[in-house]
Design a protein around this motif. Structure first.
Motif, PDB file in Angstrom:
ATOM      1  N   MET A   9       4.173 -12.857 -24.169  1.00 43.92           N
ATOM      2  CA  MET A   9       3.912 -14.275 -24.341  1.00 43.92           C
ATOM      3  C   MET A   9       2.464 -14.533 -23.926  1.00 43.92           C
ATOM      4  O   MET A   9       2.030 -14.090 -22.879  1.00 43.92           O
ATOM      5  CB  MET A   9       4.892 -15.056 -23.471  1.00 43.92           C
ATOM      6  CG  MET A   9       4.695 -16.533 -23.431  1.00 43.92           C
ATOM      7  SD  MET A   9       5.400 -17.597 -24.704  1.00 43.92           S
ATOM      8  CE  MET A   9       6.848 -16.829 -25.249  1.00 43.92           C
ATOM      9  N   PHE A  10       1.742 -15.210 -24.762  1.00 42.02           N
ATOM     10  CA  PHE A  10       0.359 -15.527 -24.472  1.00 42.02           C
ATOM     11  C   PHE A  10       0.251 -16.990 -24.055  1.00 42.02           C
ATOM     12  O   PHE A  10       0.784 -17.872 -24.712  1.00 42.02           O
ATOM     13  CB  PHE A  10      -0.518 -15.263 -25.697  1.00 42.02           C
ATOM     14  CG  PHE A  10      -0.568 -13.811 -26.062  1.00 42.02           C
ATOM     15  CD1 PHE A  10      -1.365 -12.938 -25.349  1.00 42.02           C
ATOM     16  CD2 PHE A  10       0.191 -13.313 -27.105  1.00 42.02           C
ATOM     17  CE1 PHE A  10      -1.418 -11.598 -25.673  1.00 42.02           C
ATOM     18  CE2 PHE A  10       0.156 -11.984 -27.438  1.00 42.02           C
ATOM     19  CZ  PHE A  10      -0.652 -11.116 -26.716  1.00 42.02           C
ATOM     20  N   CYS A  11      -0.446 -17.236 -22.976  1.00 43.76           N
ATOM     21  CA  CYS A  11      -0.604 -18.593 -22.472  1.00 43.76           C
ATOM     22  C   CYS A  11      -1.734 -19.293 -23.219  1.00 43.76           C
ATOM     23  O   CYS A  11      -2.804 -18.722 -23.426  1.00 43.76           O
ATOM     24  CB  CYS A  11      -0.897 -18.555 -20.980  1.00 43.76           C
ATOM     25  SG  CYS A  11      -0.933 -20.192 -20.235  1.00 43.76           S
ATOM     26  N   THR A  12      -1.492 -20.521 -23.600  1.00 44.04           N
ATOM     27  CA  THR A  12      -2.498 -21.286 -24.329  1.00 44.04           C
ATOM     28  C   THR A  12      -3.411 -22.074 -23.403  1.00 44.04           C
ATOM     29  O   THR A  12      -4.386 -22.654 -23.864  1.00 44.04           O
ATOM     30  CB  THR A  12      -1.826 -22.261 -25.306  1.00 44.04           C
ATOM     31  OG1 THR A  12      -0.975 -23.145 -24.568  1.00 44.04           O
ATOM     32  CG2 THR A  12      -1.002 -21.509 -26.335  1.00 44.04           C
ATOM     33  N   LEU A  13      -3.081 -22.101 -22.120  1.00 41.70           N
ATOM     34  CA  LEU A  13      -3.882 -22.860 -21.163  1.00 41.70           C
ATOM     35  C   LEU A  13      -5.053 -22.023 -20.681  1.00 41.70           C
ATOM     36  O   LEU A  13      -4.976 -20.806 -20.571  1.00 41.70           O
ATOM     37  CB  LEU A  13      -3.019 -23.279 -19.979  1.00 41.70           C
ATOM     38  CG  LEU A  13      -1.813 -24.157 -20.316  1.00 41.70           C
ATOM     39  CD1 LEU A  13      -1.011 -24.420 -19.056  1.00 41.70           C
ATOM     40  CD2 LEU A  13      -2.258 -25.448 -20.947  1.00 41.70           C
ATOM     41  N   ASP A  14      -6.153 -22.701 -20.374  1.00 47.02           N
ATOM     42  CA  ASP A  14      -7.321 -22.012 -19.863  1.00 47.02           C
ATOM     43  C   ASP A  14      -7.923 -22.841 -18.745  1.00 47.02           C
ATOM     44  O   ASP A  14      -8.276 -23.989 -18.983  1.00 47.02           O
ATOM     45  CB  ASP A  14      -8.348 -21.796 -20.975  1.00 47.02           C
ATOM     46  CG  ASP A  14      -9.475 -20.885 -20.540  1.00 47.02           C
ATOM     47  OD1 ASP A  14      -9.172 -19.926 -19.794  1.00 47.02           O
ATOM     48  OD2 ASP A  14     -10.608 -21.129 -20.936  1.00 47.02           O
ATOM     49  N   PRO A  15      -8.013 -22.388 -17.538  1.00 49.01           N
ATOM     50  CA  PRO A  15      -7.621 -21.091 -17.023  1.00 49.01           C
ATOM     51  C   PRO A  15      -6.097 -20.978 -16.929  1.00 49.01           C
ATOM     52  O   PRO A  15      -5.406 -21.974 -16.743  1.00 49.01           O
ATOM     53  CB  PRO A  15      -8.255 -21.032 -15.642  1.00 49.01           C
ATOM     54  CG  PRO A  15      -8.354 -22.450 -15.221  1.00 49.01           C
ATOM     55  CD  PRO A  15      -8.596 -23.228 -16.484  1.00 49.01           C
ATOM     56  N   THR A  16      -5.603 -19.768 -17.038  1.00 45.96           N
ATOM     57  CA  THR A  16      -4.168 -19.526 -17.031  1.00 45.96           C
ATOM     58  C   THR A  16      -3.617 -19.710 -15.623  1.00 45.96           C
ATOM     59  O   THR A  16      -4.039 -19.015 -14.697  1.00 45.96           O
ATOM     60  CB  THR A  16      -3.881 -18.097 -17.509  1.00 45.96           C
ATOM     61  OG1 THR A  16      -4.446 -17.935 -18.791  1.00 45.96           O
ATOM     62  CG2 THR A  16      -2.399 -17.835 -17.573  1.00 45.96           C
ATOM     63  N   PRO A  17      -2.674 -20.642 -15.441  1.00 42.35           N
ATOM     64  CA  PRO A  17      -2.059 -20.809 -14.118  1.00 42.35           C
ATOM     65  C   PRO A  17      -0.930 -19.798 -13.930  1.00 42.35           C
ATOM     66  O   PRO A  17      -0.512 -19.139 -14.878  1.00 42.35           O
ATOM     67  CB  PRO A  17      -1.503 -22.231 -14.180  1.00 42.35           C
ATOM     68  CG  PRO A  17      -1.180 -22.420 -15.614  1.00 42.35           C
ATOM     69  CD  PRO A  17      -2.228 -21.657 -16.373  1.00 42.35           C
TER      70      PRO A  17
END
Length: 66
Positions: free
Chosen positions: A1-9
């Motif tokens: 699963m790739f996180c779409t948030l940046d920075p990744t929490p």
């Protein structure tokens, strides 16, 4: 699963829920056992980073409440 948030929490402190509730419960249960062991297995830096990130997330959450 790739996180779409940046920075990744860290997933435990994320507002977006990527995983199902059963998967999150399994991850929590697994990390209760594996987390403390990782400190003695050469992952102390990553564990310390995770701990500091967790504390910062809790502080941020408390500040946003008021």
């Amino acid at each position: 699963m790739f996180c779409t948030l940046d920075p990744t929490p860290f997933c435990a402190h994320c507002e977006v829920r990527c995983f199902k509730a059963e998967e999150r419960a399994w991850d929590r249960q697994m990390m209760r056992c594996a987390g403390p062991r990782s400190w003695t297995s050469g992952f102390a830096r990553q564990g310390a980073r995770h701990f500091v990130g967790s504390v910062r997330a809790r502080i941020r959450r408390l500040k946003n409440r008021t």
